[in-house]
Design a protein around this motif. Sequence first.
Motif, PDB file in Angstrom:
ATOM      1  N   THR A   1     -52.502  88.869 -36.596  1.00 51.33           N
ATOM      2  CA  THR A   1     -53.237  88.102 -35.570  1.00 51.33           C
ATOM      3  C   THR A   1     -54.673  88.592 -35.506  1.00 51.33           C
ATOM      4  O   THR A   1     -55.621  87.793 -35.377  1.00 51.33           O
ATOM      5  CB  THR A   1     -52.544  88.288 -34.211  1.00 51.33           C
ATOM      6  N   ALA A   2     -54.859  89.911 -35.638  1.00 51.20           N
ATOM      7  CA  ALA A   2     -56.235  90.441 -35.606  1.00 51.20           C
ATOM      8  C   ALA A   2     -57.021  89.868 -36.797  1.00 51.20           C
ATOM      9  O   ALA A   2     -58.161  89.410 -36.642  1.00 51.20           O
ATOM     10  CB  ALA A   2     -56.191  91.966 -35.683  1.00 51.20           C
ATOM     11  N   MET A   3     -56.395  89.816 -37.968  1.00 54.24           N
ATOM     12  CA  MET A   3     -57.100  89.246 -39.140  1.00 54.24           C
ATOM     13  C   MET A   3     -57.406  87.770 -38.899  1.00 54.24           C
ATOM     14  O   MET A   3     -58.492  87.267 -39.235  1.00 54.24           O
ATOM     15  CB  MET A   3     -56.230  89.400 -40.400  1.00 54.24           C
ATOM     16  N   LEU A   4     -56.459  87.064 -38.276  1.00 54.10           N
ATOM     17  CA  LEU A   4     -56.695  85.638 -37.975  1.00 54.10           C
ATOM     18  C   LEU A   4     -57.928  85.490 -37.090  1.00 54.10           C
ATOM     19  O   LEU A   4     -58.788  84.622 -37.322  1.00 54.10           O
ATOM     20  CB  LEU A   4     -55.464  85.061 -37.257  1.00 54.10           C
ATOM     21  N   LEU A   5     -58.061  86.375 -36.118  1.00 52.12           N
ATOM     22  CA  LEU A   5     -59.228  86.302 -35.222  1.00 52.12           C
ATOM     23  C   LEU A   5     -60.515  86.477 -36.033  1.00 52.12           C
ATOM     24  O   LEU A   5     -61.483  85.711 -35.884  1.00 52.12           O
ATOM     25  CB  LEU A   5     -59.130  87.399 -34.152  1.00 52.12           C
ATOM     26  N   LEU A   6     -60.503  87.428 -36.983  1.00 54.44           N
ATOM     27  CA  LEU A   6     -61.708  87.655 -37.803  1.00 54.44           C
ATOM     28  C   LEU A   6     -61.999  86.432 -38.665  1.00 54.44           C
ATOM     29  O   LEU A   6     -63.148  85.991 -38.780  1.00 54.44           O
ATOM     30  CB  LEU A   6     -61.495  88.891 -38.690  1.00 54.44           C
TER      31      LEU A   6
ATOM     32  N   ALA B   1     -58.599  77.890 -30.849  1.00 51.93           N
ATOM     33  CA  ALA B   1     -57.717  78.837 -31.558  1.00 51.93           C
ATOM     34  C   ALA B   1     -58.297  80.243 -31.463  1.00 51.93           C
ATOM     35  O   ALA B   1     -57.568  81.218 -31.245  1.00 51.93           O
ATOM     36  CB  ALA B   1     -57.586  78.429 -33.019  1.00 51.93           C
ATOM     37  N   MET B   2     -59.637  80.350 -31.560  1.00 55.00           N
ATOM     38  CA  MET B   2     -60.253  81.674 -31.498  1.00 55.00           C
ATOM     39  C   MET B   2     -60.011  82.301 -30.125  1.00 55.00           C
ATOM     40  O   MET B   2     -59.585  83.451 -30.008  1.00 55.00           O
ATOM     41  CB  MET B   2     -61.756  81.551 -31.780  1.00 55.00           C
ATOM     42  N   VAL B   3     -60.218  81.488 -29.072  1.00 57.44           N
ATOM     43  CA  VAL B   3     -60.029  82.019 -27.710  1.00 57.44           C
ATOM     44  C   VAL B   3     -58.572  82.452 -27.521  1.00 57.44           C
ATOM     45  O   VAL B   3     -58.287  83.560 -27.062  1.00 57.44           O
ATOM     46  CB  VAL B   3     -60.413  80.934 -26.663  1.00 57.44           C
ATOM     47  N   THR B   4     -57.639  81.598 -27.955  1.00 62.10           N
ATOM     48  CA  THR B   4     -56.223  81.946 -27.732  1.00 62.10           C
ATOM     49  C   THR B   4     -55.803  83.117 -28.633  1.00 62.10           C
ATOM     50  O   THR B   4     -54.992  83.946 -28.241  1.00 62.10           O
ATOM     51  CB  THR B   4     -55.322  80.718 -28.034  1.00 62.10           C
ATOM     52  N   THR B   5     -56.354  83.221 -29.845  1.00 63.50           N
ATOM     53  CA  THR B   5     -55.985  84.364 -30.693  1.00 63.50           C
ATOM     54  C   THR B   5     -56.460  85.658 -30.044  1.00 63.50           C
ATOM     55  O   THR B   5     -55.735  86.658 -30.008  1.00 63.50           O
ATOM     56  CB  THR B   5     -56.637  84.202 -32.089  1.00 63.50           C
ATOM     57  N   ALA B   6     -57.678  85.624 -29.491  1.00 68.95           N
ATOM     58  CA  ALA B   6     -58.185  86.831 -28.816  1.00 68.95           C
ATOM     59  C   ALA B   6     -57.262  87.181 -27.644  1.00 68.95           C
ATOM     60  O   ALA B   6     -56.886  88.341 -27.445  1.00 68.95           O
ATOM     61  CB  ALA B   6     -59.607  86.570 -28.314  1.00 68.95           C
ATOM     62  N   LEU B   7     -56.840  86.143 -26.913  1.00 67.04           N
ATOM     63  CA  LEU B   7     -55.941  86.390 -25.780  1.00 67.04           C
ATOM     64  C   LEU B   7     -54.621  86.983 -26.272  1.00 67.04           C
ATOM     65  O   LEU B   7     -54.070  87.903 -25.666  1.00 67.04           O
ATOM     66  CB  LEU B   7     -55.677  85.075 -25.030  1.00 67.04           C
TER      67      LEU B   7
ATOM     68  N   TRP C   1     -51.079  88.458 -17.519  1.00 66.81           N
ATOM     69  CA  TRP C   1     -51.213  87.092 -16.979  1.00 66.81           C
ATOM     70  C   TRP C   1     -52.602  86.889 -16.387  1.00 66.81           C
ATOM     71  O   TRP C   1     -53.235  85.837 -16.558  1.00 66.81           O
ATOM     72  CB  TRP C   1     -50.136  86.854 -15.897  1.00 66.81           C
ATOM     73  N   GLY C   2     -53.116  87.922 -15.711  1.00 69.55           N
ATOM     74  CA  GLY C   2     -54.424  87.787 -15.052  1.00 69.55           C
ATOM     75  C   GLY C   2     -55.525  87.492 -16.052  1.00 69.55           C
ATOM     76  O   GLY C   2     -56.272  86.514 -15.939  1.00 69.55           O
ATOM     77  N   ILE C   3     -55.590  88.339 -17.103  1.00 71.17           N
ATOM     78  CA  ILE C   3     -56.665  88.164 -18.091  1.00 71.17           C
ATOM     79  C   ILE C   3     -56.553  86.777 -18.724  1.00 71.17           C
ATOM     80  O   ILE C   3     -57.540  86.025 -18.830  1.00 71.17           O
ATOM     81  CB  ILE C   3     -56.569  89.263 -19.176  1.00 71.17           C
ATOM     82  N   THR C   4     -55.334  86.384 -19.095  1.00 69.66           N
ATOM     83  CA  THR C   4     -55.170  85.063 -19.724  1.00 69.66           C
ATOM     84  C   THR C   4     -55.665  83.967 -18.794  1.00 69.66           C
ATOM     85  O   THR C   4     -56.463  83.110 -19.193  1.00 69.66           O
ATOM     86  CB  THR C   4     -53.673  84.839 -20.036  1.00 69.66           C
TER      87      THR C   4
ATOM     88  N   VAL D   1     -55.000  90.591 -26.696  1.00 70.87           N
ATOM     89  CA  VAL D   1     -55.078  91.330 -25.418  1.00 70.87           C
ATOM     90  C   VAL D   1     -53.680  91.438 -24.802  1.00 70.87           C
ATOM     91  O   VAL D   1     -53.222  92.517 -24.413  1.00 70.87           O
ATOM     92  CB  VAL D   1     -56.042  90.581 -24.456  1.00 70.87           C
ATOM     93  N   VAL D   2     -52.979  90.292 -24.805  1.00 71.75           N
ATOM     94  CA  VAL D   2     -51.634  90.302 -24.205  1.00 71.75           C
ATOM     95  C   VAL D   2     -50.719  91.207 -25.028  1.00 71.75           C
ATOM     96  O   VAL D   2     -49.909  91.971 -24.485  1.00 71.75           O
ATOM     97  CB  VAL D   2     -51.087  88.846 -24.156  1.00 71.75           C
ATOM     98  N   GLY D   3     -50.900  91.178 -26.358  1.00 72.00           N
ATOM     99  CA  GLY D   3     -50.099  92.033 -27.242  1.00 72.00           C
ATOM    100  C   GLY D   3     -50.295  93.504 -26.881  1.00 72.00           C
ATOM    101  O   GLY D   3     -49.352  94.299 -26.835  1.00 72.00           O
ATOM    102  N   MET D   4     -51.553  93.851 -26.554  1.00 74.99           N
ATOM    103  CA  MET D   4     -51.825  95.260 -26.200  1.00 74.99           C
ATOM    104  C   MET D   4     -51.191  95.588 -24.856  1.00 74.99           C
ATOM    105  O   MET D   4     -50.604  96.656 -24.677  1.00 74.99           O
ATOM    106  CB  MET D   4     -53.338  95.492 -26.172  1.00 74.99           C
ATOM    107  N   CYS D   5     -51.289  94.592 -23.907  1.00 76.33           N
ATOM    108  CA  CYS D   5     -50.643  94.840 -22.613  1.00 76.33           C
ATOM    109  C   CYS D   5     -49.144  95.044 -22.810  1.00 76.33           C
ATOM    110  O   CYS D   5     -48.480  95.718 -22.038  1.00 76.33           O
ATOM    111  CB  CYS D   5     -50.855  93.640 -21.670  1.00 76.33           C
ATOM    112  N   TRP D   6     -48.617  94.487 -23.849  1.00 77.13           N
ATOM    113  CA  TRP D   6     -47.196  94.657 -24.151  1.00 77.13           C
ATOM    114  C   TRP D   6     -46.950  96.009 -24.819  1.00 77.13           C
ATOM    115  O   TRP D   6     -46.001  96.738 -24.488  1.00 77.13           O
ATOM    116  CB  TRP D   6     -46.785  93.524 -25.103  1.00 77.13           C
TER     117      TRP D   6
END
Lengths: 222, 279, 235, 44
Positions: B146-151, B114-120, D11-14, B123-128
């Motif tokens: 989501t950021a709080m969830l990561l913490l 969950a931690m790895v996917t929350t961090a992802l 997609w790449g980073i993921t 990142v994806v949210g920022m790319c958006w």
Amino acid sequence: MFRDALLVAGKDLRVEARSRVALNQVAPFALLVLIMFAFALDPDSGVLSKATPGLYWVAVLFCAVLAIQRAFAIEAADGNRDALRLSGLEPAGIYLGKMAAIAAQLVILEVLLGLGVVLLYGTKTAGWALLVCTCLAATAGIAAAGTLYGVLAAGLRVRETLLPLLLLPVLSPVLIGSTRAFEAARNGTPGEGWPWVGLLAVFALTYTIFGAFGFGPLLEES
Amino acid sequence: MTTQRSDATTTTAPPPAGGAATPDASGPIGTGSRGTRILGLATLAGIALAAYLALVSSPDDENMGDVVRIIYIHVPIVVVAYVGCMITTLGSVMYLWKKSRWWDVTAAASAEIAMVTTALTLVVGMCWARPTWGVWWVWDARLTSTAMLLLLLLGYLAVRRIPAESGARSKRASIVGVLLLPNVIIVNRSVTWWRSLHQDTTILNTLQPKIHGDMAFALYLAIPVALMMFAWLLVHRWRLAWLEEEVLDHDLDQAITDRRAEAGFDARSTTVDIGEATS
Amino acid sequence: MEPVVHLRSAVSLLGRFPALAGVDLDVDPGEIVLLQGPNGAGKTTLLRTLAGLLPVVSGTATVLGHDLRTDARAVRRRVGLLGHATMLYDELTVADNVRFWSRAAKARPADAEAALTELGLDGRLRDVAVARLSAGQRRRASIAVMVARRPELWLLDEPHAGLDAATRDVVDDLVRRAAASGATVVVASHELERATALAGRSVTIVGGVIPGPDEADPDGETAPPDPSPEVARVP
Amino acid sequence: MSDWAYVAMAWGITAVVLVAYAIWIIVRGRTLSRRVPPEDRRWM
């Protein structure tokens, strides 16, 4: 259980009265934080007065972390946690006692910080009822969550760094709620503030219940 | 949707990711098994199909253009993150209730995923956010929660990493684990409430572009595939966590026999299962 | 009658370390048992296990009728543990400490006052902060707390350490009176001549192990050092 | 940076992170499982 809670709270406050750590160290720290905010935000640019509610509660949270560290530092000394386990006190009683003692110290700190803000930042206070209720609900929430995570981190070599990491994210709703409530009071629209006080009260109640049940097992392990 | 978790399949075949490891005398090594191989291959196929659909065949959105393709990966990863959190809380509750080591290891394994996917997700949210609003981070209710969830997850993993007797560590971690879900809910409520005060509906509705037709299909395919991936990761991470515990216990049994040998008495085999120790 | 302490190949953990690796021990009510053994042999750990503070992970262990593997917490209220740690709040005065811990154990206020006078702490020392006491005075305060809680099982870890001769006599007298009134005492000590006089019998622990009668070492030459004449291992 | 660049980045980073994580788990699983006798490995 409440008898035990009173006993423990009395003991904690007596330790505090004798050692005066909160009064001699945490209170000056609180004022120091206010002054540093002033340095950072340049009072006459108007940002400081606009952000006062937020800064006030950030200062309260920092002081809360110190007060909680202190509350469990006295238990860490010389086998005291063994003594607590052997004492026959109910864990929930110990939890409520320590929580009450921390809450009491926090209320004093909040009053002190309130004076500091009024004097240093020149903020005018309005909507006293909302202000007081917010403080009480927020303090209960901070003390409830703080005591639970405090005992969790107690006795660990890394407790100084672990407690803030665990506690501050959990307390973010308190920070949001209390700041919004204070802003509502300042903007003269207390009606907006009361729902936030409701959120703070729910937070405090949830954590008091979780704490009462979680404290025993955690005291075992620390 | 219940995540499909193949647990104790026993036959051996070369693990999907590694080459055919020659099993040495102590039996096949690694955390692979036939079930995970099948699941692994199916997941890889699913991912390939989902990627093709999302990146190539589905049309781009009228006003957002190709940026909408980020959604096809953003939504599934968020789903995996939240499912991971729920399993962590569930595992913690079950451990506190039943004291069964199986659930404790499940909570630990799913928390890390969950931690790895929350961090992802962040990142994806920022790319958006960057192409859509020209800024890397926006205080949008969902991104902030989501950021709080990561913490919160990092706090949980920090508690779990503190070296201590495994019973103590598991109990401490499971109490933080139980609190994970209520914390997420309370944080989410207050953040969403806070953001709604600012009536920035303009930003909010661009987050929900009209998904229709084969775009919807691409999305609704990606979610189950992501969950299969989650299941595969969970099974392997679970076995790895089980191995980590075994290694610790193994050293402990060794310590007992050493201690008895040093005391000059016969090394009676006191097999100790730490998991069942109830204090 | 039922022994107060009954252990059979008990193993307990101190964190990851197997502090007790197989202990067989029986103690009857009213008995005073001396626990001997080299440093690090597990004396302190055995006392803390008997107090229900360390998890017993294998073997059988019952104290005061409670099974330590499942019901350790119930034992704690009825046990007094005197260890190297004072278990006192340094910032509080002697009287505050004794009063707090005795009221926590639901003892009567009179017990607290009685304990203070018995340990000679009711005079000048009564309102002195524990932090400013000498080691001997601090230990007398710890003993006063334990006496005030009126435990049924006394677990004393080096009770005589750091005490002057007069106080040692007071401690020995307290222990004898407690045993006479039905309490059970397990004393771990290095000062053999004084402790042996106090104890009815003695048990030796080495490397976290007190062997049962069945597995006494066959070859015998690794028998633990035999410090005092009448070492008898009663099953 | 065109839209596609951001899509590729997302997609790449993921992909990279997930594959790296999976490999780390598999490799660590193999190294640790050598130190544990087979009967303790639940799934063997």
